[in-house]
Write an enzyme that holds these catalytic residues in place. Structure first.
Site, PDB file in Angstrom:
ATOM      1  N   ARG A  63       0.632  -1.208   0.026  1.00  0.00           N
ATOM      2  CA  ARG A  63      -0.088  -0.233  -0.194  1.00  0.00           C
ATOM      3  C   ARG A  63       0.737   1.134  -0.203  1.00  0.00           C
ATOM      4  NH1 ARG A  63      -5.164   0.680   3.843  1.00  0.00           N
ATOM      5  NH2 ARG A  63      -3.963   1.096   5.839  1.00  0.00           N
ATOM      6  N   ARG A  88       3.142   4.194   4.606  1.00  0.00           N
ATOM      7  CA  ARG A  88       4.289   4.798   6.237  1.00  0.00           C
ATOM      8  C   ARG A  88       4.279   3.514   7.106  1.00  0.00           C
ATOM      9  NH1 ARG A  88      -2.667   4.580   6.554  1.00  0.00           N
ATOM     10  NH2 ARG A  88      -1.987   3.633   8.832  1.00  0.00           N
ATOM     11  N   ARG A 138       0.453  -4.480  14.697  1.00  0.00           N
ATOM     12  CA  ARG A 138      -0.805  -3.828  14.264  1.00  0.00           C
ATOM     13  C   ARG A 138      -1.796  -5.058  14.189  1.00  0.00           C
ATOM     14  NH1 ARG A 138       0.096  -0.423   9.714  1.00  0.00           N
ATOM     15  NH2 ARG A 138      -2.689   0.461   9.608  1.00  0.00           N
TER      16      ARG A 138
HETATM   17  P1  AMP Z   1      -5.404   3.247  11.220  1.00  0.00           P
HETATM   18  O1  AMP Z   1      -5.574   5.002   9.967  1.00  0.00           O
HETATM   19  O2  AMP Z   1      -6.538   3.864  11.397  1.00  0.00           O
HETATM   20  O3  AMP Z   1      -4.522   2.508  11.034  1.00  0.00           O
HETATM   21  O4  AMP Z   1      -4.702   4.041  12.203  1.00  0.00           O
HETATM   22  C1  AMP Z   1      -3.681   4.065  12.312  1.00  0.00           C
HETATM   23  C2  AMP Z   1      -2.512   4.438  13.920  1.00  0.00           C
HETATM   24  O5  AMP Z   1      -3.685   5.266  14.393  1.00  0.00           O
HETATM   25  C3  AMP Z   1      -3.286   3.173  14.529  1.00  0.00           C
HETATM   26  O6  AMP Z   1      -2.219   2.195  14.588  1.00  0.00           O
HETATM   27  C4  AMP Z   1      -3.525   3.721  16.079  1.00  0.00           C
HETATM   28  O7  AMP Z   1      -1.802   4.327  16.211  1.00  0.00           O
HETATM   29  C5  AMP Z   1      -3.531   5.146  15.856  1.00  0.00           C
HETATM   30  N1  AMP Z   1      -5.445   4.921  15.974  1.00  0.00           N
HETATM   31  C6  AMP Z   1      -6.517   5.773  15.088  1.00  0.00           C
HETATM   32  N2  AMP Z   1      -7.260   5.412  16.025  1.00  0.00           N
HETATM   33  C7  AMP Z   1      -7.213   4.799  16.981  1.00  0.00           C
HETATM   34  C8  AMP Z   1      -8.035   4.368  18.194  1.00  0.00           C
HETATM   35  N3  AMP Z   1      -9.213   4.181  17.866  1.00  0.00           N
HETATM   36  N4  AMP Z   1      -7.957   3.957  19.040  1.00  0.00           N
HETATM   37  C9  AMP Z   1      -6.404   3.759  19.282  1.00  0.00           C
HETATM   38  N5  AMP Z   1      -5.291   4.967  17.835  1.00  0.00           N
HETATM   39  C10 AMP Z   1      -5.753   4.874  16.820  1.00  0.00           C
END
Ligand code: AMP
Length: 215
Positions: A127, A162, A173
């Site tokens: 990605r 990223r 993750r």
């Molecule tokens: P994502 O793009 O949704 O995969 O989010 C990227 C990163 O942002 C995650 O790996 C977390 O570090 C942080 N993050 C996003 N949403 C949340 C959430 N609801 N709670 C805690 N961390 C979050």
């Protein structure tokens, strides 16, 4: 529509959310996008969140709830919202439940998008994301490359891998998802609004959600 999209990183929540917004003017709210924007802008929120995000750890619940309490009360949410990447923990789900009750908002559905781990790993390693925080368009070097390598088709900024999309960070993750976020399926099942969709195609997921909502 007022929907929560659950699913591991790379399950396609963002793509599905974008398609659904086009149907009825609901807004996509991605906590990941909001946090990346804050990191890029160098705000206090961004400085606090960056270390957690780079390691593939969750940002503390208190920071996330601070963002969401404000965001859900903005005017554009009145026509509906698709929560993409929130809630991620049981405490966030409980805090959201209290917040929605306070705002007299009723959720239509919680959708769990299930995709096999090997498909997700492959998808995330290939990605690429537009580095412009106002754009954040998503590409894939195999299945959806940019027209010019490394340049976003939409805004002309650079596309990047990223920091949290290296194989080690992705694996971490996914483990975090299984430990902290997967239990939300049980939480919302007891509320009677849970729908599981299995599939690797975003089109099929969108169709399943439309049919569930009678659209
Ligand atoms: P994502 O793009 O949704 O995969 O989010 C990227 C990163 O942002 C995650 O790996 C977390 O570090 C942080 N993050 C996003 N949403 C949340 C959430 N609801 N709670 C805690 N961390 C979050």
């Amino acid at each position: 529509m007022k929907i929560i999209l659950l699913g591991a990183p790379g399950a396609g929540k963002g793509t599905v959310a974008k398609r659904l917004t086009a149907l009825d003017g609901s807004v996509q709210i991605s906590t990941g996008d909001i946090l990346r924007g804050a990191v890029q802008a160098g705000t206090e929120l961004g400085k606090e969140a960056k270390g957690f995000m780079d390691r593939g750890d969750l940002v503390p619940d208190s920071l996330i709830m601070g963002i969401m309490e404000g965001r859900l009360q903005e005017d554009d949410c009145k026509s509906g919202f698709l929560l993409d990447g929130f809630p991620r923990t049981i405490p966030q789900a409980e805090a959201l439940k209290a917040l929605l009750a306070k705002l007299s908002i009723k959720l239509d559905m919680v959708v769990d998008i299930q995709v096999p781990r090997d498909v997700i790993l492959d998808r995330l390693c290939t990605r690429r994301t537009c580095e412009n925080s106002q754009c954040q368009a998503i590409y894939n070097v195999k299945s959806m490359p940019t027209k010019v390598e490394g340049i976003c088709d939409k805004c002309g900024s650079k596309t990047i891998q990223r920091a949290d999309e290296t194989e080690a960070a992705i694996s971490h993750r996914l483990d975090t998802y299984n430990e902290k976020t997967a239990p939300l399926v049980g939480f919302y099942s007891t509320e009677g609004i849970m729908k599981t969709v299995t599939g690797t195609s975003s089109d099929a997921v969108v169709e399943a959600i439309k049919s569930e909502l009678g659209m």
